[in-house]
Design a protein around this motif. Sequence first.
Motif, PDB file in Angstrom:
ATOM      1  N   GLN A  69       1.178  -1.370   0.086  1.00 32.31           N
ATOM      2  CA  GLN A  69       0.097  -0.013  -0.208  1.00 32.31           C
ATOM      3  C   GLN A  69       1.010   1.217  -0.158  1.00 32.31           C
ATOM      4  N   SER A  70       2.188   1.405   0.089  1.00 34.05           N
ATOM      5  CA  SER A  70       3.045   1.662  -0.215  1.00 34.05           C
ATOM      6  C   SER A  70       2.497   3.285  -1.311  1.00 34.05           C
ATOM      7  N   VAL A  71       2.623   2.582  -2.591  1.00 38.58           N
ATOM      8  CA  VAL A  71       2.346   3.472  -3.604  1.00 38.58           C
ATOM      9  C   VAL A  71       0.914   4.038  -3.877  1.00 38.58           C
ATOM     10  N   PRO A  72       0.136   3.366  -3.546  1.00 37.33           N
ATOM     11  CA  PRO A  72      -1.761   3.770  -3.161  1.00 37.33           C
ATOM     12  C   PRO A  72      -1.104   4.788  -2.359  1.00 37.33           C
ATOM     13  N   ALA A  73      -0.476   4.995  -0.659  1.00 39.82           N
ATOM     14  CA  ALA A  73      -1.268   5.893  -0.647  1.00 39.82           C
ATOM     15  C   ALA A  73       0.208   7.117  -0.931  1.00 39.82           C
ATOM     16  N   LEU A  74       1.114   7.090  -1.281  1.00 40.51           N
ATOM     17  CA  LEU A  74       1.773   7.883  -1.844  1.00 40.51           C
ATOM     18  C   LEU A  74       1.182   8.882  -2.733  1.00 40.51           C
ATOM     19  N   LEU A  75       0.488   8.108  -3.842  1.00 35.64           N
ATOM     20  CA  LEU A  75      -0.486   9.224  -4.417  1.00 35.64           C
ATOM     21  C   LEU A  75      -1.879   9.685  -4.191  1.00 35.64           C
ATOM     22  N   ALA A  76      -2.428   8.820  -2.667  1.00 34.57           N
ATOM     23  CA  ALA A  76      -2.950   9.820  -1.895  1.00 34.57           C
ATOM     24  C   ALA A  76      -2.691  10.935  -1.744  1.00 34.57           C
ATOM     25  N   GLY A 267      -0.967   2.524 -14.475  1.00 32.97           N
ATOM     26  CA  GLY A 267      -1.342   3.522 -13.679  1.00 32.97           C
ATOM     27  C   GLY A 267      -2.740   3.997 -12.906  1.00 32.97           C
ATOM     28  N   LEU A 268      -3.658   3.279 -14.170  1.00 32.12           N
ATOM     29  CA  LEU A 268      -5.117   3.866 -13.776  1.00 32.12           C
ATOM     30  C   LEU A 268      -5.458   3.010 -13.135  1.00 32.12           C
ATOM     31  N   ASP A 269      -4.928   1.958 -12.764  1.00 29.73           N
ATOM     32  CA  ASP A 269      -5.511   1.237 -11.196  1.00 29.73           C
ATOM     33  C   ASP A 269      -5.103   1.770 -10.289  1.00 29.73           C
ATOM     34  N   TYR A 270      -5.057   2.908 -10.139  1.00 22.99           N
ATOM     35  CA  TYR A 270      -4.743   3.574  -8.320  1.00 22.99           C
ATOM     36  C   TYR A 270      -5.139   4.772  -8.574  1.00 22.99           C
ATOM     37  N   LEU A 271      -5.985   5.096  -9.539  1.00 24.70           N
ATOM     38  CA  LEU A 271      -5.976   6.529  -9.531  1.00 24.70           C
ATOM     39  C   LEU A 271      -7.582   6.704  -8.705  1.00 24.70           C
ATOM     40  N   LEU A 272      -8.407   5.826  -8.393  1.00 30.59           N
ATOM     41  CA  LEU A 272      -9.429   5.665  -8.072  1.00 30.59           C
ATOM     42  C   LEU A 272      -9.438   5.273  -6.435  1.00 30.59           C
ATOM     43  N   PRO A 273      -8.470   4.451  -6.140  1.00 26.67           N
ATOM     44  CA  PRO A 273      -7.795   3.921  -4.398  1.00 26.67           C
ATOM     45  C   PRO A 273      -7.577   6.162  -3.818  1.00 26.67           C
ATOM     46  N   ALA A 274      -6.416   6.438  -5.262  1.00 19.96           N
ATOM     47  CA  ALA A 274      -5.594   7.780  -4.206  1.00 19.96           C
ATOM     48  C   ALA A 274      -6.945   9.003  -4.063  1.00 19.96           C
ATOM     49  N   PHE A 275      -7.944   8.982  -5.240  1.00 20.77           N
ATOM     50  CA  PHE A 275      -9.170   9.850  -4.362  1.00 20.77           C
ATOM     51  C   PHE A 275      -9.433   9.165  -3.213  1.00 20.77           C
ATOM     52  N   GLY A 277      -8.617   7.877  -1.243  1.00 23.53           N
ATOM     53  CA  GLY A 277      -7.850   8.055   0.098  1.00 23.53           C
ATOM     54  C   GLY A 277      -7.239   9.623   0.935  1.00 23.53           C
ATOM     55  N   ALA A 278      -7.310  10.216  -0.397  1.00 23.10           N
ATOM     56  CA  ALA A 278      -7.637  11.837  -0.562  1.00 23.10           C
ATOM     57  C   ALA A 278      -8.831  12.313   0.581  1.00 23.10           C
ATOM     58  N   LEU A 279     -10.440  12.091  -0.736  1.00 24.15           N
ATOM     59  CA  LEU A 279     -11.585  12.340  -0.432  1.00 24.15           C
ATOM     60  C   LEU A 279     -12.182  12.282   1.599  1.00 24.15           C
ATOM     61  N   LEU A 280     -11.442  11.003   1.770  1.00 27.99           N
ATOM     62  CA  LEU A 280     -12.056  10.402   2.789  1.00 27.99           C
ATOM     63  C   LEU A 280     -10.676  10.315   4.387  1.00 27.99           C
ATOM     64  N   GLY A 281      -9.760  10.730   3.656  1.00 25.94           N
ATOM     65  CA  GLY A 281      -9.009  11.834   4.650  1.00 25.94           C
ATOM     66  C   GLY A 281      -9.376  12.776   5.229  1.00 25.94           C
ATOM     67  N   LEU A 296      -3.540   9.363   5.814  1.00 27.62           N
ATOM     68  CA  LEU A 296      -2.709   8.099   6.294  1.00 27.62           C
ATOM     69  C   LEU A 296      -3.874   7.469   7.368  1.00 27.62           C
ATOM     70  N   VAL A 297      -4.587   7.552   7.587  1.00 25.51           N
ATOM     71  CA  VAL A 297      -5.817   7.085   8.484  1.00 25.51           C
ATOM     72  C   VAL A 297      -6.155   6.361   7.432  1.00 25.51           C
ATOM     73  N   ALA A 298      -6.524   7.115   6.536  1.00 25.71           N
ATOM     74  CA  ALA A 298      -7.617   6.612   5.404  1.00 25.71           C
ATOM     75  C   ALA A 298      -7.081   5.484   4.514  1.00 25.71           C
ATOM     76  N   VAL A 299      -6.001   5.495   4.427  1.00 22.40           N
ATOM     77  CA  VAL A 299      -5.656   4.770   3.381  1.00 22.40           C
ATOM     78  C   VAL A 299      -5.348   3.570   4.388  1.00 22.40           C
ATOM     79  N   ALA A 300      -4.848   3.224   5.514  1.00 22.60           N
ATOM     80  CA  ALA A 300      -5.063   2.621   6.714  1.00 22.60           C
ATOM     81  C   ALA A 300      -6.264   1.903   6.707  1.00 22.60           C
ATOM     82  N   ILE A 301      -7.167   2.280   6.733  1.00 23.98           N
ATOM     83  CA  ILE A 301      -8.339   1.518   6.281  1.00 23.98           C
ATOM     84  C   ILE A 301      -9.107   0.566   5.345  1.00 23.98           C
ATOM     85  N   LEU A 302      -8.598   1.309   4.119  1.00 22.97           N
ATOM     86  CA  LEU A 302      -8.158   1.159   2.558  1.00 22.97           C
ATOM     87  C   LEU A 302      -7.531  -0.073   2.852  1.00 22.97           C
TER      88      LEU A 302
END
Length: 366
Positions: A69-76, A267-275, A277-281, A296-302
């Motif tokens: 989840q490091s790359v999705p977290a960075l992208l979020a 890269g397209l597979d990471y677009l939805l999880p990034a947003f 995490g950002a919006l839920l955060g 960071l908390v939102a990405v942890a939940i995901l």
Amino acid sequence: MSGEPTGDGTTRATSTSPAPRSRPRRSPGHFIGAYGLLALAVLLFLVFSLALPDTFPTLDNISSILSNQSVPALLALGAMVPIVTGRFDLSIGYGLGLAHVMVLQLIVSEGWSWPLACAVVIIGGAVVGVLNGVVVEFARIDSFIATLGTGSVLYAVTGWVTGGTRIVSGPNGLPPAFTDLYDSTFLGLPVPAFYVLALVVVLWLLLERLPLGRYLYVIGSNPRAADLVGIPTRRYSVYAFALSGLIVGFAGVLLAAQQQIGNPSVGLDYLLPAFVGALLGSTAIRPGRPNALGTLVAVAILAIGLAGIGQLGAQFWVTPLFNGATLLLAVGFAGYSARRRLRSGAAANRRGGKVAGTSQEAQDVP
């Protein structure tokens, strides 16, 4: 200070400054709103640990979650920065794909040293962010449309660079020092987790403790007010896009070190999880405003949710269902938190006005 006459003909100094106001108490609702998402992450971890006691609460599984989840977290975190200013960067998924392909192209096909290739790609990500900001702020194109257009251009460049095929490292493989960017460990945990933690600290300092962050939040909440107080809104919005592009470039480098194969469409597979995490955060830690700790908390939940349902044997379609449903909830909760924050601020202003009026009336009484 003012003078008050006394019986002996002298005056005694009196203070007209208002008495210091006590700090408002935090209501239980505030703590639930701020830390409820963190409590939910802990609860999810406990539930999956009870359901999967042999596999889920193990160090190997935790290390796997942190690493994957490091790359999705960075992208979020990269997606969060423009959201602070009220803009959205839909090109981050395409930029991630181009960045990770370019790193491998420069190392494998062009024979560049891996530090130089990584530096060029990260700087290139910042340049792409600047171009996004210029298109949005100076061409006056809506951020959704502008970044979707630039993202399509980036996707086309990715296809042109790769010829529509994957980039393979060849018989000699990639430099071990480059792959160690992702594969190495520190204190028993994957190094990528420390990249994410370091970025969270940096963004927290920038947004919460420096004038840059205050300016970005003012622009996001009220651009007209930002203009009136002299904040160059266009310039700072471009800064936000540039910082987002810089983060996306670094995430692309890490993705290349992880996969070691250049896939033009990854890269397209990471677009939805990034947003997601950002919006839920934006509903956690500082409800109503995007923030690094909340993301960071939102990405942890995901991460916990996806790992748990995956180990329970869920079908392949459960992952996009989980991401999509969480995005809808994130947008709803983010809007509710923002409205609640505005109502709380308006109520505080009304109370402050009443207190000021009462104090003035008391001073006018002879």
